[in-house]
Design an enzyme around this catalytic site. Structure first.
Site, mmCIF file in Angstrom:
data_model
loop_
_atom_site.group_PDB
_atom_site.id
_atom_site.type_symbol
_atom_site.label_atom_id
_atom_site.label_comp_id
_atom_site.label_asym_id
_atom_site.label_seq_id
_atom_site.Cartn_x
_atom_site.Cartn_y
_atom_site.Cartn_z
ATOM 1 N N ARG A 60 0.846 -1.203 0.000
ATOM 2 C CA ARG A 60 0.000 0.000 0.000
ATOM 3 C C ARG A 60 0.878 1.250 0.000
ATOM 4 O O ARG A 60 0.457 2.317 -0.435
ATOM 5 C CB ARG A 60 -0.943 0.036 1.213
ATOM 6 C CG ARG A 60 -2.050 1.079 1.029
ATOM 7 C CD ARG A 60 -3.008 1.174 2.203
ATOM 8 N NE ARG A 60 -2.372 1.724 3.381
ATOM 9 C CZ ARG A 60 -2.233 1.097 4.550
ATOM 10 N NH1 ARG A 60 -2.696 -0.122 4.719
ATOM 11 N NH2 ARG A 60 -1.623 1.672 5.556
ATOM 12 N N TYR A 113 -12.304 18.023 -16.948
ATOM 13 C CA TYR A 113 -12.897 16.690 -17.074
ATOM 14 C C TYR A 113 -14.140 16.598 -16.165
ATOM 15 O O TYR A 113 -14.161 17.147 -15.068
ATOM 16 C CB TYR A 113 -11.838 15.662 -16.660
ATOM 17 C CG TYR A 113 -12.334 14.246 -16.646
ATOM 18 C CD1 TYR A 113 -12.582 13.570 -17.836
ATOM 19 C CD2 TYR A 113 -12.552 13.575 -15.443
ATOM 20 C CE1 TYR A 113 -13.039 12.268 -17.821
ATOM 21 C CE2 TYR A 113 -12.996 12.273 -15.431
ATOM 22 C CZ TYR A 113 -13.244 11.624 -16.613
ATOM 23 O OH TYR A 113 -13.690 10.342 -16.603
ATOM 24 N N ASP A 185 -3.670 18.996 -15.408
ATOM 25 C CA ASP A 185 -4.037 17.675 -15.931
ATOM 26 C C ASP A 185 -3.519 17.607 -17.367
ATOM 27 O O ASP A 185 -4.013 18.306 -18.242
ATOM 28 C CB ASP A 185 -5.563 17.518 -15.865
ATOM 29 C CG ASP A 185 -6.038 16.135 -16.341
ATOM 30 O OD1 ASP A 185 -5.330 15.502 -17.148
ATOM 31 O OD2 ASP A 185 -7.138 15.709 -15.909
ATOM 32 N N LYS A 210 -5.526 6.469 -20.147
ATOM 33 C CA LYS A 210 -5.721 6.930 -21.516
ATOM 34 C C LYS A 210 -4.452 6.709 -22.342
ATOM 35 O O LYS A 210 -4.112 5.573 -22.632
ATOM 36 C CB LYS A 210 -6.165 8.397 -21.504
ATOM 37 C CG LYS A 210 -7.279 8.707 -20.492
ATOM 38 C CD LYS A 210 -8.606 8.113 -20.876
ATOM 39 C CE LYS A 210 -9.662 8.269 -19.772
ATOM 40 N NZ LYS A 210 -9.812 9.611 -19.219
HETATM 41 C C1 LIG Z 1 -10.325 10.097 -18.097
HETATM 42 C C2 LIG Z 1 -9.801 11.384 -17.560
HETATM 43 C C3 LIG Z 1 -9.658 11.577 -16.183
HETATM 44 C C4 LIG Z 1 -10.067 10.514 -15.177
HETATM 45 O O1 LIG Z 1 -9.278 9.376 -15.307
HETATM 46 P P1 LIG Z 1 -9.778 7.903 -14.845
HETATM 47 O O2 LIG Z 1 -8.550 7.079 -15.050
HETATM 48 O O3 LIG Z 1 -10.914 7.527 -15.711
HETATM 49 O O4 LIG Z 1 -10.177 8.027 -13.419
HETATM 50 C C5 LIG Z 1 -9.146 12.779 -15.748
HETATM 51 N N1 LIG Z 1 -8.806 13.753 -16.605
HETATM 52 C C6 LIG Z 1 -8.934 13.612 -17.934
HETATM 53 C C7 LIG Z 1 -8.538 14.728 -18.845
HETATM 54 C C8 LIG Z 1 -9.441 12.433 -18.461
HETATM 55 O O5 LIG Z 1 -9.586 12.294 -19.783
#
Ligand SMILES: *Cc1c(COP(=O)(O)O)cnc(C)c1O
Length: 397
Positions: A60, A113, A185, A210
């Site tokens: 963890r 997002y 992000d 992604k």
């Molecule tokens: C998909 C996404 C997230 C969230 O990610 P998860 O892995 O689905 O929790 C955050 N920011 C952006 C820009 C995203 O495309």
């Protein structure tokens, strides 16, 4: 010079964190499923537990497979340290909750997002954190709100799903002047196209689900920044227990070896497809920062090395029903909520990025109901254009 020269991204994507042999001389990163790591020597155990020598205690906290993943993204983003979480939202919530306290203020934009937006509108206000969301296109308004004082300036660029561009250098400067910590992000751009830390940001966040993983088979999230900031995020997440599992870390690591190859192909495909769509009489509007017509094109040229694989468009006279009809006819697109994978993925914001919002809220954000978000894959661009054309030409006929 020689071996000390700075390596290119494509080289680091393959080698960073993996330039040694592993247990039993394995050339590939072992997936270490062990929950704990044992010590026969009590002094050694204590030293590792206190962080005075490298090693692992309990998964963890840290895990060998997960650590290699964190090291690879750390190098690609050019930060001092990295820490991961079970998903993109996992790392975003870890970062926000570890850095904020009741009474603090966050400044961000309306176009983050969907899940992040929910953090800002629902979960942070619940713990008495004040959040101000500015118009994404209005840099002056963002600067003015930041100058009023805030703990965190939270940015995302390019944004989802209308692919807007924020000037990271300019806004990071504003954040710094106000004593704020600047979070970015960087999921859409990937480190191949954009490095927010080099533009002045303090902490870069990724949904590794992604582009980093790239194959839509593992959830993960990661943050990169200074040792001090990462320590704050890490010490919260090791207690909250929002951790990336070793198998997920391995799958993402394996995907990351081809990150530069995939993203370069997706950049090229997306630019070609965006230009094709812009020139097609059946298309009303195309949102892609690589197009000269895009309002953020100048900023994107300065801060990005490529314009990314995400675009969106509105077919002429399109209603939500028209968009759905077009989507259902596409052969080379998965109709799904994710993005950034090797295959092309398409969907309307109403069921993907902004499923959490009402029709009215989407309209207020400038998101047309007929918008199609198109995550360009690594297929042959001519095949993708033929697929799109089949439906656009039919609509004109
Ligand atoms: C998909 C996404 C997230 C969230 O990610 P998860 O892995 O689905 O929790 C955050 N920011 C952006 C820009 C995203 O495309």
């Amino acid at each position: 010079m020689g071996q000390d020269r700075k390596r290119a991204m494509g080289t680091e994507a393959v080698w960073a964190g993996e330039d040694r042999l592993f247990e039993g001389n394995a050339t590939q990163v072992p997936v270490v499923h062990s929950v704990s790591f044992g010590y026969d020597d009590m002094d050694e155990w204590m030293d590792v537990a206190l962080g005075n020598r490298p090693g692992h205690i309990y998964s963890r906290n840290t895990n060998p497979t997960v650590s290699v993943f964190e090291e690879k993204i750390r190098v690609l983003e050019g930060g001092e340290a990295a820490t991961s979480a079970s998903s993109g939202m996992g790392i975003i919530s870890n970062a926000l909750f570890s850095l904020l306290a009741p009474g603090d203020r966050v400044v961000s934009v309306k176009d983050t997002y969907g899940g992040t937006n929910r953090m800002f509108t629902e979960f942070l206000p619940r713990v008495k954190v004040d959040v101000t969301l500015c118009d994404t296109m209005d840099h002056e308004a963002i600067e003015a709100e930041v100058a009023r004082g805030c703990k965190i300036l939270y940015l995302e660029t390019p944004t989802n799903p209308t692919i807007r561009i924020l000037d990271l250098e300019r806004l990071s400067r504003a954040g710094k002047a106000a004593g704020a910590t600047v979070l970015v992000d960087n999921t859409f751009a990937t480190p191949i196209n954009q490095n927010p830390l080099a533009l002045g940001a303090d902490l870069v966040l990724h949904s590794a689900t992604k582009y980093l993983g790239g194959h839509a088979d593992a959830l993960g999230g990661v943050a990169v920044g200074s040792r001090e900031l990462i320590k704050t995020v890490y010490s919260y997440r090791e207690i909250v227990g929002n951790v990336l599992d070793p198998m997920g870390a391995y799958l993402i690591l394996r995907g990351m070896k081809t990150l530069a190859l995939r993203v370069e192909r997706q950049n090229a495909n997306a630019l070609e497809i965006a230009r094709f769509l812009e020139g097609h009489p059946g298309v009303e509007r195309v949102f892609y920062p690589g197009l000269e017509s895009h309002p953020g094109h100048g900023i994107a040229r300065r801060q990005m090395r490529g314009f990314g694989g995400m675009l969106s468009f509105v077919a002429r006279g399109g209603t939500y029903e028209d968009a759905c009809r077009m989507l259902s006819r596409l052969r080379l697109a998965k109709r799904a909520a994710n993005l950034g994978a090797v295959e092309t993925i398409a969907g309307p914001p109403a069921t993907t990025s902004h499923v959490e919002c009402t029709r009215e809220e989407r309209a207020a954000m400038g998101i047309p109901e007929s918008l199609i978000r198109y995550s360009v894959g690594i297929e042959d661009a001519a095949d993708l254009m033929a697929d799109l054309m089949a439906d656009l030409d039919r609509a004109l006929a």
